[in-house]
Design a protein around this motif. Structure first.
Motif, PDB file in Angstrom:
ATOM      1  N   GLY A 140       0.805  -1.210   0.000  1.00  0.00           N
ATOM      2  CA  GLY A 140       0.000   0.000   0.000  1.00  0.00           C
ATOM      3  C   GLY A 140       0.842   1.265   0.000  1.00  0.00           C
TER       4      GLY A 140
ATOM      5  N   THR C  41       1.265  -6.530   5.491  1.00  0.00           N
ATOM      6  CA  THR C  41      -0.002  -6.933   4.872  1.00  0.00           C
ATOM      7  C   THR C  41       0.072  -8.372   4.387  1.00  0.00           C
ATOM      8  OG1 THR C  41      -0.395  -4.659   4.218  1.00  0.00           O
ATOM      9  CG2 THR C  41      -1.642  -6.350   3.060  1.00  0.00           C
ATOM     10  N   GLN C  83      -6.358  -3.151   3.821  1.00  0.00           N
ATOM     11  CA  GLN C  83      -5.657  -1.877   3.710  1.00  0.00           C
ATOM     12  C   GLN C  83      -6.258  -1.032   2.587  1.00  0.00           C
ATOM     13  OE1 GLN C  83      -1.474  -2.337   3.042  1.00  0.00           O
ATOM     14  NE2 GLN C  83      -1.062  -0.159   3.269  1.00  0.00           N
ATOM     15  N   ASP C 174      -5.808  -3.581   9.308  1.00  0.00           N
ATOM     16  CA  ASP C 174      -4.708  -3.159   8.428  1.00  0.00           C
ATOM     17  C   ASP C 174      -4.880  -1.692   8.073  1.00  0.00           C
ATOM     18  OD1 ASP C 174      -2.588  -2.996   6.760  1.00  0.00           O
ATOM     19  OD2 ASP C 174      -3.147  -4.702   5.492  1.00  0.00           O
ATOM     20  N   GLU C 175      -4.176  -0.837   8.797  1.00  0.00           N
ATOM     21  CA  GLU C 175      -4.210   0.603   8.539  1.00  0.00           C
ATOM     22  C   GLU C 175      -5.625   1.154   8.432  1.00  0.00           C
ATOM     23  OE1 GLU C 175      -1.431   2.236   5.901  1.00  0.00           O
ATOM     24  OE2 GLU C 175       0.013   0.620   6.134  1.00  0.00           O
TER      25      GLU C 175
HETATM   26 MG   LIG Z   1       0.340  -2.996   3.967  1.00  0.00          MG
END
Ligand SMILES: [Mg+2]
Ligand SMILES: Nc1ncnc2c1ncn2[C@@H]1O[C@H](COP(=O)(O)OP(=O)(O)OP(=O)(O)O)[C@@H](O)[C@H]1O
Ligand SMILES: Nc1ncnc2c1ncn2[C@@H]1O[C@H](COP(=O)(O)OP(=O)(O)OP(=O)(O)O)[C@@H](O)[C@H]1O
Ligand SMILES: [Mg+2]
Lengths: 237, 432, 261, 378, 337
Positions: A140, C41, C83, C174-175
């Motif tokens: 990400g 992740t 995420q 996740d975030e």
């Molecule tokens: Mg990640």
């Protein structure tokens, strides 16, 4: 005072035939300055950015750059006018390699793009290692770096960033903010949305707080940071 | 929902009524009957695509299996053929199935990489030859029994109505096997796989004469409704017809079609109600979630594979039922006539034009596209007459165009299709 | 307790997770941090059954759960968020939440056809629950909006909201904070603490916002290049030289130094 | 009292779909007969005949049924010339013709199963039976001293029926068929079939297909790869077009098609050429005959009602009576009007046997110097 | 020794060369399909009829050339006419895009809607082609049909088996190789090519990078016109032109594009050969080859055929399915929507 380099004035509009999201929202940035937009989720920050970039049909208001009315230009034409934009979501070409993503950023440039690409790689070293990898396979944070890199490749005169630091690690975020200051010093106008609002407002020349599609507070970065109401309601204390 | 759907349905009904008034009620009822069947097929596809996003382009195969059911259920058995090799044939089939099961089991064993592959290969090849060795003589014996009239095992001699659910079951069984193997594929890859499987089904129907006479066709499948001729000969019916102010021929042809229409409409109504209840329930919501985002649905505890399999089987079964109904209506099974254009793509056109994800849309699409499919022929001819009317009788172009008039049919279909989709790109009755 | 033993996950020749071993204690709020591309992740994806591991083992309360499909893990009480938001875009926001609980009566066709009464009651309860969650996330006005039309941050809230629809044992976040307004994030942080305290949820949280990590998490695990780099309390981690060099950077350190001073 | 009336005849053929390339000529053939009748002005006291075309699609039984339904109930046709493919023919017969009591004469549906279909005496066909042609073909081969052949057939009821009957006749006569391989029409490539046929070997290749469909593809591919040089061509494979297209490759190939030692065929060819249709097109002669028979039967019965004239068809088709060739329909009308018997011979030497199908005498041909030459009759 | 040679020649003549020829024909068609899928993201059902249209246009020009006495020596005249055919087809495709596809692109319609729209277009093209040139077989090949015929080969080598090589086979193989190399180079190396991939990846972002979508689309259709027309003409030269057959070609072409991996030019080529060879090989009767290859005593009495040719399509599809089960997005990792 001359008109700011980039101004979106009294923008009102929404998506398709739906209700208005923006209600007379005004954003302006002086040349070589940094403007930061903050506000709660769904306030219309991204929508305002899209409106400035011509990805939304405005019912009212105008967008001008260097005094020229560009309200009716298509996004591509705005790119040709030196504007670059990093959207908040789906901001990479997933099946193309990192390097090709960057090349696409420089699509309209005819000069040598190698130096700029080197600069991007210096800023985000991880991308150099991954340059032959499809961007869709990145983590990400790495994608986010590609997205910002792509916009930098344009060598724009106006750089618009929608939450560029979402998901990037602190060390990269610091680099990124440093770099943004540097870019601005080089005379590039910067308009960005940030949720890491405190860091962002620290470097901002102007700060906008947007609530429900309208300007709620406007001031210099320091002023907003100093305003306890703003701090409590929008910046997380 | 807005008034749009009901209005469109009324318009559709008016189209059929107008056809009846202008071109005769027999034609209108003929169109209506196939329209009902088409609507069922398109409901089946909508179940798979509209509900769950499964790109099944093998509709034709399931429809054909339904048709096969009509033969296997309704035709009388052929005792000579059974004596000649019936049991041997069943044995051979059982052997073939056993080989396949053994192969699947060998495959599932987690151990032994290369060795397993070799064993599997040996099993399959050896099994194949064994199977052929057992099957071929039986087939030959059966097909030799009066080949121009029978040459096959015949059916069970049950009422043809029984074949409708059986057709559904047959299609469901095939869908289970196919789904187990191929549902891991996505979008166009699943599409081509199902298309291929449909081609395989048709190839089997065409070439395995012992099963349903292959390309020699089975005709004269018994009907669930009386024959017109018998009605015409019956005193009572003639009197009835006179009461309606009709001659016996017209009355009998109409009456038979009305009976069919009643049967088909009942089936359609049941399937539509069930589909609608399912769509509006948490089950439907789960399906839509899976369609939207499989990864997230699976992380939210939904067993995507099992649900895909379930809906694939259901939709295919519906197509199978429709296939059996269609073969019943035609009164014959002609494997050569199963073409993807007609039985797969046209059904897809129905679903998309009607509005995928919406059961009413699918039904409407079924009726409308079928009506067009039949009516574009006169419409095309008429358009051609209009075009050439200004030209001199011996004009070269006129002659050329008149010769080509038949092709106005597909062209008209294309143009109307494009127009409809232009004005409602998400279908006539969109999902939401 | 979740344990990860010597886990590897390779993509071609690239070792995204490269022999990570760690424990997530029951009842803890464990933080997982590390540079971009550290493999966080990927680790989540392997634990939650989205990706098969190349090698290694994952257990949950002593039971081997390596390679189980996600939906089975969900039934065992293991939930995760994504995420990059994975909303059901053509469904309404409320439906997005209502579909979450497992084993709903109406999820079998039989009941959908013949058990309408039972379904109705259950649906009402679900809708109420969903509206509560939306209320908490400050997006109740969007209940009937198509989820695809939400703003970036709102989608992240929806991700979080899904974990609040059921009673989970372990939740992997996740975030969730990326793109969420900081004021709201504080509220969310409070909620996480409350769920942890009151209902005994175990959390494992990936986040790049060190304030958030520092406020919530103990212990904090740092990953880098697919391995565990360090583990300890938030305060210890923030002083760890290695971590500062690989992840935190001097900018923040300076700032924090300034702040503590 | 029918003076000045219009009698409509339906022509249902697959104008779109797999047979679309041969159907226009078939319809043309039927229309030649209709025009000929109209020009005499003697049909049913001066009634005019009008042809109404409809598309059978060849493959879609439901669409064909609807089209036939329209012809019968909307246009009110007095009879149907058609359909072409056996599948749709059966469907129309059962669902439209029988219920409404309308006569069908198919020029090309050859499925033996249709002989057994319940038809209430409404169904006839001018195409010869597959079974008969198989025997003839076997004789032709045997007489030429050929005892080993490879066989390929188009995978439909025509091809399969012909191949089966040929194979059993040929094997009964002591010949051997090395392989019997089906081919699908309208496909892109026939290498696989030709490869297997070549591998199996044989002195000649029997091609039970259609001239402009897979049959041609098979021959083309065989010639290209040198697999076979001589081909045996049954009726579906014979036409000038394929001879022109394949040129020298077909030299010496031979076969047979329905036809008798009459001038009928040649006369029809002339008429067809004049009318601008391909005279050697498959089933064009049969179409002409189908339409002519139907109309002459109406004349005979003095009625356009099927129940009246269906019975007259057999009478007209067979002896005794004055033989009628193509172009002599006017004479036939006159004779009938005068109450005399006729024996319709037509373009294909029609001879009907029960239950209303062509007995078929055959013309043996050989391709010489790029022309189809008749070498005898059987 | 000669027996082995004979076996090899027989195998080449009946399996390898025809398979390669057919494979290359499919591959050329599949390239067009895969390109549309790769850039515009839908399966174009009108492709078979586009090929038919392009071929028809070329045939008409060829007739024109022939009537004024122009020919191309031992090569077919149609090759001279080809560029004109491509240009006409290009115009048709761009016109179609303008009037039809663009609307749905702007609407961001789901790919399946475009698929159905392309079916509508297919029907219309279908009609146009049949109106203009009719439904019959059209033979437009001239020039030398063979590089070497079976008979010449036998005379040359003295073997029992012949080996025929058609000139169109060679042209098709060479063209397919060149086309895939060019396309690969174009998409991966040139600016325009990359911008086309970018457009397919993320249309909005392409816009934000200053890529002109209309230009991307126009270039795509032009390349498709070139590919489709070339494929159609080469196929027509090899066999003959018939509108219905071109429609029927669509299925194997799709199969080839998909089994190779949609959107991938290399995949299209590989897929073409997979489909072609699976049709020819599995149903091949090995009798003849074995007769040459094995000693007298072992010679087979039966045909040694795994499945009869009735099942050739079934077999090629079965192989396709098996490939997909192991490689779910095709041999070359294609895209999927
Ligand atoms: Mg990640
Ligand atoms: N499908 C894939 N194919 C190839 N490499 C991959 C793939 N998925 C992830 N990677 C690589 O694995 C590494 C770990 O990725 P991961 O997403 O786990 O990082 P992360 O720790 O979550 O980073 P971030 O903080 O940026 O989200 C990255 O370098 C990424 O490029
Ligand atoms: N494509 C769309 N169609 C309709 N409504 C939309 C669309 N995108 C966003 N909205 C709505 O517009 C409002 C503003 O969205 P916007 O994306 O501008 O918010 P934002 O301020 O950027 O929020 P965030 O911080 O979460 O990114 C939201 O309420 C959202 O639901
Ligand atoms: Mg936003």
């Amino acid at each position: 005072m001359a008109e700011p380099h980039l101004i979106g004035e009294g923008m009102t509009g929404g998506y398709g035939r739906g209700a208005d999201i923006l209600h007379g929202c005004t954003l302006s940035v002086e040349k070589g300055k940094i403007a930061v937009i903050v506000g709660p989720n769904g306030a219309g920050k991204s929508t305002a950015m899209k409106a400035v970039f011509g990805m939304l049909n405005l019912r009212q208001g105008a967008v001008r750059i260097g005094g020229e009315d560009i309200t009716h230009l298509s996004p591509q034409d705005r790119v040709a006018k030196g504007m670059a934009f990093v959207p908040q979501t789906s901001n990479i070409f997933p099946s193309m390699t990192v390097e090709e993503n960057l090349e696409m950023g420089a699509f309209l440039r005819r000069d040598d793009i190698r130096p700029t690409m080197e600069q991007v790689y210096d800023l985000f070293p991880i991308l150099r290692d991954k340059r032959r990898q499809a961007a869709g396979e990145l983590s990400g944070g790495q994608r986010q770096q590609v997205a910002v890199g792509r916009a930098l490749m344009t060598q724009p005169s106006v750089l618009m960033l929608d939450e560029p630091t979402a998901g990037v690690s602190p060390i990269v975020m610091d680099e990124l903010f440093d770099r943004i200051i540097e870019v601005a010093r080089a005379g590039i106008t910067i308009l960005m949305v940030e949720q890491n609002a405190r860091q962002a407002l620290e470097i901002a020349d102007t700060g906008y707080v947007l609530v429900q599609g309208a300007n709620a507070y406007t001031g210099t970065g320091e002023e907003l940071l100093a305003d306890p109401e703003v701090r409590r309601t929008f910046l997380g204390g | 929902m807005s008034l749009r759907a009901p209005l469109l349905f009324v318009a559709m009904a008016l189209l059929i009524v107008a056809t009846g008034l202008v071109q005769g009620w027999n034609l209108a009822l003929t169109i209506l009957n196939m329209g009902l069947i088409s609507a069922i097929m398109s409901l089946g596809v909508n179940l798979q695509w509209g509900f769950a996003g499964l790109f099944n382009v093998g509709v034709m195969g399931f429809v054909a299996l339904g048709g096969l059911a009509a033969v296997l259920v309704a035709l009388p058995p052929v005792p000579d053929a059974w004596n000649a090799g019936g049991l041997r044939l069943l044995g051979a089939l059982a052997l073939g199935a056993a080989v396949l099961v053994a192969a699947v089991m060998a495959w599932k064993r987690k151990v032994g990489g290369r060795a397993r592959a070799l064993v599997l290969l040996a099993l399959l090849i050896g099994g194949f030859f064994l199977f052929r060795a057992a099957l071929d003589p039986a087939v030959q014996a059966i097909e030799a029994v009066n080949p121009s009239l029978t040459g096959y095992l015949g059916g069970l001699g049950l009422p043809v109505l029984v074949s409708w659910p059986v057709g559904g079951l047959l299609a469901a069984g095939a869908a289970w096997i196919i789904g187990k193997a191929a549902l891991g594929l996505r979008s166009d890859y699943l599409a081509i796989a199902t298309l291929g499987i449909a081609e395989i089904v048709i190839a089997v129907l065409k070439n395995e004469d012992w099963l349903s006479r292959g390309v020699k066709n089975v005709i004269g499948i018994p009907r669930p409704v009386p024959y017109e001729i018998d009605l015409q000969r019956s005193e009572g019916f003639a009197a009835q017809a006179a009461g309606w102010g009709l001659d016996p021929v017209t009355a009998s042809t109409l009456w038979v079609k009305v009976l069919y229409a009643g049967l088909f409409a009942a089936v359609l109504a049941v399937i539509l109600v069930l589909a609608q209840l399912a769509l509006a329930s948490p089950w439907g919501r789960m399906m839509r979630a899976i369609r939207d985002n499989e990864v997230a649905a699976s992380a939210m505890g939904k067993n995507v594979t099992a649900r895909h399999l379930q809906v694939f089987i259901l939709g295919s079964a519906v197509c199978g039922i429709a296939g059996a109904m269609m073969t019943t209506l035609d009164g014959q099974l002609t494997p050569g006539s199963y073409q993807p254009l007609r039985f797969t793509f046209l059904v897809w056109v129905m679903v998309i034009v009607g509005g995928s994800g919406n059961n009413y849309g699918a039904v409407l699409g079924g009726f409308l596209i079928w009506w067009l499919w039949v009516m574009v022929e006169p419409l095309g001819l008429w358009a051609m007459e209009l075009i050439t009317s200004g030209m001199a009788a011996d004009n070269w172009l006129r002659g050329h165009l008149t010769d080509a008039a038949a092709h106005m049919r597909l062209m008209t279909m294309g143009i109307i299709l494009l127009l409809v989709l232009r004005f409602s790109p998400r279908g006539l009755v969109p999902e939401r | 307790m979740i344990t990860v033993e010597n886990l590897h996950r390779h993509f071609g020749g690239f070792h995204a997770v490269d022999g990570a071993s760690l424990k997530i204690e029951t009842g803890s709020i464990t933080g997982l941090i590390g540079p971009n591309g550290a493999g966080k992740t990927t680790l989540f994806n392997v634990i939650a059954g989205r990706l098969p591991p190349t090698s290694g083992r994952v257990t949950m309360d002593g039971e081997d759960i390596t390679g189980l499909p996600p939906h089975e893990l969900f039934h065992k009480g293991l939930l995760r968020t994504f995420q990059i938001a994975h909303e059901f875009s053509s469904m309404t926001v409320r439906e997005n939440l209502m579909m979450v609980p497992a084993s709903q009566t109406g999820e079998t066709l039989w009941n959908a056809w013949f058990g309408r009464g039972k379904i109705r009651a259950q649906e009402r309860a679900l809708a109420e629950k969903a509206d509560e969650v939306l209320d908490f996330l400050t997006i109740s006005h969007l209940a009937d909006e198509r989820a695809g039309n939400l703003s970036g941050g709102q989608k992240k809230l929806l991700e979080l909201g899904r974990t609040m629809m059921v009673d989970a044992k372990v939740v992997f976040l996740d975030e969730v904070g990326a793109g969420v307004n900081r004021t709201l994030l504080n509220t969310i942080g409070d909620a996480i603490v409350r769920l942890n305290k009151e209902r005994g949820y175990t959390f494992c949280v990936i986040e790049h916002d060190m304030d958030f990590i520092g406020r919530l998490c103990d212990p904090v695990i740092v990953m880098a290049e697919g391995k565990v780099l360090a583990e300890g309390s938030a305060a210890d981690i923030m002083k760890n030289e290695q971590v500062i060099e690989a992840y935190l950077g001097t900018g923040l350190k300076n700032k924090q130094a300034a702040e503590t001073a | 009292e029918s003076h000045g009336e219009t009698v409509k005849i339906g022509i249902i053929l697959g104008f779109t779909g797999p047979l679309e390339s041969i159907t226009p000529d078939m319809a043309g053939g039927a229309e030649v007969a209709i025009n000929e009748i109209n020009e005499t002005g003697q049909f049913m006291d001066g009634a005019m005949v009008e042809a109404v075309r409809a598309d059978s699609t060849c493959i879609d039984a439901a669409a064909a049924t609807a089209a036939a339904e329209r012809l019968v109930t909307t246009d009110g046709v007095a009879g149907i010339m058609g359909a072409d493919c056996s599948g749709v023919t059966g469907a129309i017969l059962q669902n439209v013709a029988r219920p409404n009591g309308v006569v069908m004469i198919s020029p090309s549906a050859t499925s033996p199963a249709l002989s057994e279909a319940e038809d209430d005496g409404m169904f006839f066909r001018t195409a010869p039976s597959d079974a008969r042609q198989g025997e003839i073909m076997s004789n032709v081969l045997m007489d030429r001293g050929i005892s080993e052949v490879a066989l390929t057939y188009t995978n439909n009821d025509y091809g399969k029926g012909l191949a089966d009957s040929f194979q059993s006749a040929f094997e009964a006569a002591g010949g051997s068929v090395t392989i019997s391989a089906a081919h699908e029409d309208g496909k892109a490539d026939y290498s696989a079939e030709v490869a297997s046929l070549a591998s199996a070997g044989g002195e000649v290749l029997v091609v039970a297909g259609y001239t402009d469909q897979g049959g041609k593809g098979i021959i083309q591919s065989s010639l290209d790869s040198g697999a076979f040089d001589t081909f045996v061509l049954p009726d579906g494979m014979i036409g000038q077009q394929i001879v022109d297209d394949l040129g020298a490759g077909l030299e010496g190939s031979f076969g047979q098609l329905p036809g008798s030692d009459s001038e009928g065929a040649t006369m029809f060819q002339e008429m067809a050429t004049e009318a601008g249709i391909n005279p050697t097109g498959i089933y064009t002669g049969e179409s002409y005959d189908a339409a002519a028979l139907m109309l002459l039967a109406m004349q005979k019965a003095g009625s356009t009602s099927a129940s009246d004239y269906a019975g007259a068809i057999m009478e007209i088709a067979n002896a005794p009576g004055e033989p009628i060739l193509p172009g002599e329909l006017g004479k036939a009308l006159e004779l009938i009007a005068a109450g005399e018997d006729i024996d319709y011979v037509g373009a294909t030497a029609v001879e009907f046997i029960e239950p209303g199908e062509s007995a078929g005498s055959f013309r043996e041909i050989e391709i010489r110097d790029g022309a189809i030459e008749t070498v005898g009759y059987r | 020794m000669t027996d082995i040679l004979n076996a090899l020649v027989a195998l080449s003549n009946f399996v390898l060369i025809p398979g390669a020829a057919y494979g290359a024909q499919l591959a050329l068609g599949a390239l067009g399909v895969t390109l549309i899928y790769g850039i515009l993201r839908f399966s174009n059902f009108a492709h078979g009829d586009t090929m038919a249209f392009g071929t028809m246009a070329t045939i008409l020009v060829t007739w024109g050339l022939q009537s004024v006495g122009i020919s191309f020596g031992f090569l077919p005249t149609a090759l001279i006419a080809l560029p004109v055919g491509i240009a006409i087809t290009g115009l048709l495709l761009m016109g179609t895009d303008r009037t039809i596809y663009r609307f749905y692109r702007k609407q961001k319609a789901a790919p399946v809607v475009l698929v159905i729209v392309s079916m509508g277009v297919m029907f219309v093209y279908n009609g146009i082609v049949r109106f203009i040139i009719g439904v019959g077989d059209v033979n437009f090949a001239d020039g030398a049909r063979f590089v070497i015929t079976a008979r010449e080969f036998k005379e040359m080598t003295g073997l029992d088996e012949g080996l025929a090589i058609r000139s169109t086979t060679l042209i098709t193989l060479v063209t397919a190789a060149i086309a895939v190399a060019l396309l690969f180079w174009f998409l991966n190396r040139t600016r325009t090519g990359k911008s086309m991939r970018a457009f397919s990846d993320n249309e909005d972002l392409a816009l934000l990078s200053g890529i002109n979508p209309e230009k991307v689309v126009a270039v795509t259709w032009l390349i498709v016109a070139a590919l489709a027309t070339t494929a159609g003409v080469l196929y027509g030269l090899d066999k003959s032109f018939k509108a219905f057959t071109y429609f029927q070609l669509l299925l194997p072409i799709f199969a080839a594009a998909i089994v190779g991996g949609l959107g991938n030019p290399l995949g299209a080529i590989a897929g073409g050969f997979v489909i072609a060879f699976s049709e020819v090989l599995i149903t091949y009767a090995w009798k003849k080859v074995l007769e040459y290859a094995l000693p007298e005593s072992l010679e087979p009495s039966s045909l040694v055929q795994l499945l009869s040719t009735d099942y050739k399509f079934a077999v090629s599809f079965a192989i396709l399915i098996i490939v997909l089960l192991f490689k779910p997005t095709g041999l070359f990792k294609g895209q999927s929507v």
